[in-house]
Design a protein around this motif. Sequence first.
Motif, PDB file in Angstrom:
ATOM      1  N   THR A   7       0.861  -1.174   0.000  1.00 17.83           N
ATOM      2  CA  THR A   7       0.000   0.000   0.000  1.00 17.83           C
ATOM      3  C   THR A   7       0.900   1.226   0.000  1.00 17.83           C
ATOM      4  OG1 THR A   7      -0.158   0.028   2.419  1.00 17.83           O
ATOM      5  CG2 THR A   7      -1.877  -1.173   1.204  1.00 17.83           C
ATOM      6  N   TYR A   8       0.494   2.209  -0.740  1.00 18.57           N
ATOM      7  CA  TYR A   8       1.284   3.431  -0.910  1.00 18.57           C
ATOM      8  C   TYR A   8       0.473   4.628  -0.450  1.00 18.57           C
ATOM      9  CZ  TYR A   8       3.749   0.397  -4.207  1.00 18.57           C
ATOM     10  OH  TYR A   8       4.424  -0.644  -4.793  1.00 18.57           O
ATOM     11  N   ARG A   9       1.022   5.425   0.444  1.00 20.77           N
ATOM     12  CA  ARG A   9       0.453   6.735   0.758  1.00 20.77           C
ATOM     13  C   ARG A   9       1.190   7.706  -0.151  1.00 20.77           C
ATOM     14  NH1 ARG A   9      -1.193   8.414   6.518  1.00 20.77           N
ATOM     15  NH2 ARG A   9      -2.894   7.120   5.785  1.00 20.77           N
ATOM     16  N   LEU A  10       0.428   8.422  -0.959  1.00 19.16           N
ATOM     17  CA  LEU A  10       1.008   9.271  -1.998  1.00 19.16           C
ATOM     18  C   LEU A  10       0.990  10.739  -1.618  1.00 19.16           C
ATOM     19  CD1 LEU A  10      -0.708   7.472  -4.983  1.00 19.16           C
ATOM     20  CD2 LEU A  10       1.594   7.092  -4.096  1.00 19.16           C
ATOM     21  N   LYS A  11       1.877  11.471  -2.239  1.00 17.36           N
ATOM     22  CA  LYS A  11       1.897  12.917  -2.059  1.00 17.36           C
ATOM     23  C   LYS A  11       0.632  13.496  -2.687  1.00 17.36           C
ATOM     24  CE  LYS A  11       6.899  12.987  -1.942  1.00 17.36           C
ATOM     25  NZ  LYS A  11       8.146  13.320  -2.625  1.00 17.36           N
ATOM     26  N   THR A  14      -1.032  13.441  -6.687  1.00 16.84           N
ATOM     27  CA  THR A  14      -0.200  12.601  -7.553  1.00 16.84           C
ATOM     28  C   THR A  14      -0.827  11.267  -7.934  1.00 16.84           C
ATOM     29  OG1 THR A  14       0.971  11.534  -5.708  1.00 16.84           O
ATOM     30  CG2 THR A  14       1.895  13.611  -6.557  1.00 16.84           C
ATOM     31  N   ILE A  15      -2.009  10.960  -7.428  1.00 17.68           N
ATOM     32  CA  ILE A  15      -2.553   9.614  -7.615  1.00 17.68           C
ATOM     33  C   ILE A  15      -2.787   9.248  -9.075  1.00 17.68           C
ATOM     34  CG2 ILE A  15      -4.981  10.245  -7.257  1.00 17.68           C
ATOM     35  CD1 ILE A  15      -4.376   7.251  -5.577  1.00 17.68           C
ATOM     36  N   ASP A  16      -3.336  10.146  -9.856  1.00 17.00           N
ATOM     37  CA  ASP A  16      -3.637   9.811 -11.254  1.00 17.00           C
ATOM     38  C   ASP A  16      -2.366   9.479 -12.028  1.00 17.00           C
ATOM     39  OD1 ASP A  16      -6.346  10.168 -10.831  1.00 17.00           O
ATOM     40  OD2 ASP A  16      -6.347  12.230 -11.569  1.00 17.00           O
ATOM     41  N   GLU A  17      -1.336  10.255 -11.854  1.00 12.98           N
ATOM     42  CA  GLU A  17      -0.088   9.999 -12.581  1.00 12.98           C
ATOM     43  C   GLU A  17       0.618   8.768 -12.015  1.00 12.98           C
ATOM     44  OE1 GLU A  17       2.765  10.681 -15.619  1.00 12.98           O
ATOM     45  OE2 GLU A  17       0.640  11.116 -15.354  1.00 12.98           O
ATOM     46  N   PHE A  18       0.562   8.560 -10.713  1.00 13.89           N
ATOM     47  CA  PHE A  18       1.155   7.370 -10.107  1.00 13.89           C
ATOM     48  C   PHE A  18       0.529   6.109 -10.702  1.00 13.89           C
ATOM     49  CE2 PHE A  18       1.239   3.984  -6.947  1.00 13.89           C
ATOM     50  CZ  PHE A  18       2.575   3.977  -6.567  1.00 13.89           C
ATOM     51  N   VAL A  19      -0.787   6.053 -10.726  1.00  8.58           N
ATOM     52  CA  VAL A  19      -1.485   4.876 -11.258  1.00  8.58           C
ATOM     53  C   VAL A  19      -1.195   4.713 -12.750  1.00  8.58           C
ATOM     54  CG1 VAL A  19      -3.768   3.877 -11.729  1.00  8.58           C
ATOM     55  CG2 VAL A  19      -3.264   4.856  -9.479  1.00  8.58           C
ATOM     56  N   ALA A  26       5.483   0.491 -15.142  1.00 13.73           N
ATOM     57  CA  ALA A  26       6.027  -0.403 -14.120  1.00 13.73           C
ATOM     58  C   ALA A  26       5.473  -1.823 -14.228  1.00 13.73           C
ATOM     59  CB  ALA A  26       5.782   0.168 -12.728  1.00 13.73           C
ATOM     60  N   ALA A  27       4.164  -1.980 -14.381  1.00 10.48           N
ATOM     61  CA  ALA A  27       3.576  -3.326 -14.440  1.00 10.48           C
ATOM     62  C   ALA A  27       4.126  -4.146 -15.611  1.00 10.48           C
ATOM     63  CB  ALA A  27       2.056  -3.253 -14.474  1.00 10.48           C
ATOM     64  N   PRO A  28       4.194  -3.580 -16.823  1.00 11.83           N
ATOM     65  CA  PRO A  28       4.792  -4.358 -17.913  1.00 11.83           C
ATOM     66  C   PRO A  28       6.256  -4.714 -17.648  1.00 11.83           C
ATOM     67  CG  PRO A  28       3.540  -2.524 -18.814  1.00 11.83           C
ATOM     68  CD  PRO A  28       3.615  -2.324 -17.323  1.00 11.83           C
ATOM     69  N   LEU A  29       6.985  -3.817 -17.018  1.00 10.30           N
ATOM     70  CA  LEU A  29       8.382  -4.082 -16.698  1.00 10.30           C
ATOM     71  C   LEU A  29       8.495  -5.196 -15.656  1.00 10.30           C
ATOM     72  CD1 LEU A  29      11.333  -3.324 -17.173  1.00 10.30           C
ATOM     73  CD2 LEU A  29      11.067  -1.550 -15.421  1.00 10.30           C
ATOM     74  N   LEU A  30       7.654  -5.165 -14.652  1.00  9.25           N
ATOM     75  CA  LEU A  30       7.631  -6.253 -13.673  1.00  9.25           C
ATOM     76  C   LEU A  30       7.387  -7.590 -14.373  1.00  9.25           C
ATOM     77  CD1 LEU A  30       5.562  -4.458 -10.908  1.00  9.25           C
ATOM     78  CD2 LEU A  30       7.849  -5.397 -10.577  1.00  9.25           C
ATOM     79  N   ARG A  83      11.368   4.308 -12.317  1.00 11.99           N
ATOM     80  CA  ARG A  83      11.749   4.442 -10.905  1.00 11.99           C
ATOM     81  C   ARG A  83      11.485   5.838 -10.338  1.00 11.99           C
ATOM     82  NH1 ARG A  83      15.923   6.199  -7.740  1.00 11.99           N
ATOM     83  NH2 ARG A  83      16.346   4.976  -5.875  1.00 11.99           N
ATOM     84  N   ASP A  84      12.046   6.854 -10.943  1.00 10.72           N
ATOM     85  CA  ASP A  84      11.900   8.217 -10.409  1.00 10.72           C
ATOM     86  C   ASP A  84      10.450   8.685 -10.425  1.00 10.72           C
ATOM     87  OD1 ASP A  84      14.600   8.356  -9.843  1.00 10.72           O
ATOM     88  OD2 ASP A  84      15.096   9.472 -11.660  1.00 10.72           O
ATOM     89  N   ALA A  85       9.717   8.341 -11.483  1.00 11.55           N
ATOM     90  CA  ALA A  85       8.311   8.760 -11.579  1.00 11.55           C
ATOM     91  C   ALA A  85       7.469   8.095 -10.488  1.00 11.55           C
ATOM     92  CB  ALA A  85       7.750   8.419 -12.957  1.00 11.55           C
ATOM     93  N   ILE A  86       7.830   6.883 -10.101  1.00  7.58           N
ATOM     94  CA  ILE A  86       7.116   6.186  -9.040  1.00  7.58           C
ATOM     95  C   ILE A  86       7.539   6.717  -7.665  1.00  7.58           C
ATOM     96  CG2 ILE A  86       6.858   3.933  -7.881  1.00  7.58           C
ATOM     97  CD1 ILE A  86       5.325   3.978 -10.467  1.00  7.58           C
ATOM     98  N   LEU A  87       8.830   6.669  -7.390  1.00  3.76           N
ATOM     99  CA  LEU A  87       9.321   7.022  -6.056  1.00  3.76           C
ATOM    100  C   LEU A  87       9.049   8.476  -5.685  1.00  3.76           C
ATOM    101  CD1 LEU A  87      12.722   5.095  -5.867  1.00  3.76           C
ATOM    102  CD2 LEU A  87      10.459   4.388  -5.061  1.00  3.76           C
ATOM    103  N   SER A  88       9.069   9.377  -6.656  1.00  2.00           N
ATOM    104  CA  SER A  88       8.860  10.800  -6.358  1.00  2.00           C
ATOM    105  C   SER A  88       7.448  11.097  -5.883  1.00  2.00           C
ATOM    106  CB  SER A  88       9.186  11.650  -7.590  1.00  2.00           C
ATOM    107  OG  SER A  88       8.234  11.424  -8.616  1.00  2.00           O
TER     108      SER A  88
END
Length: 113
Positions: A7-11, A14-19, A26-30, A83-88
């Motif tokens: 579970t992620y608590r987001l800034k 940012t939720i729409d861009e995170f998803v 990220a999902a295709p890369l995983l 990575r950066d787009a997710i972690l930020s």
Amino acid sequence: MILEIRTYRLKPGTIDEFVRVMREEAAPLLGRFGIRVVAGGASLAREDGHEEAYLIRGFPSLAVRDAQEEAFYGSEAWRDGPRDAILSRIESYHTVVLETSDAAADVLGGQRL
């Protein structure tokens, strides 16, 4: 089957861009690293007004989970990719790992990224 629930608590804001980044990048890369994405997306409820999201991944064993995560997070594809787009966008996250049946994971798969 081993399920990992994050579970992620987001800034704020940012939720729409995170998803979107999770779904499109990220999902295709995983998947390319053999990691099964069972489900993921935005939480339907906001705890104390916070934007939150989740990711459920499946692994055949804890040993495979450890090896696949090490390969994924150590890869150039992750570091130079989403990575950066997710972690930020993440304020904090929590991980729970549990054992379940393949059938249970299939039922959860209705909310694919």
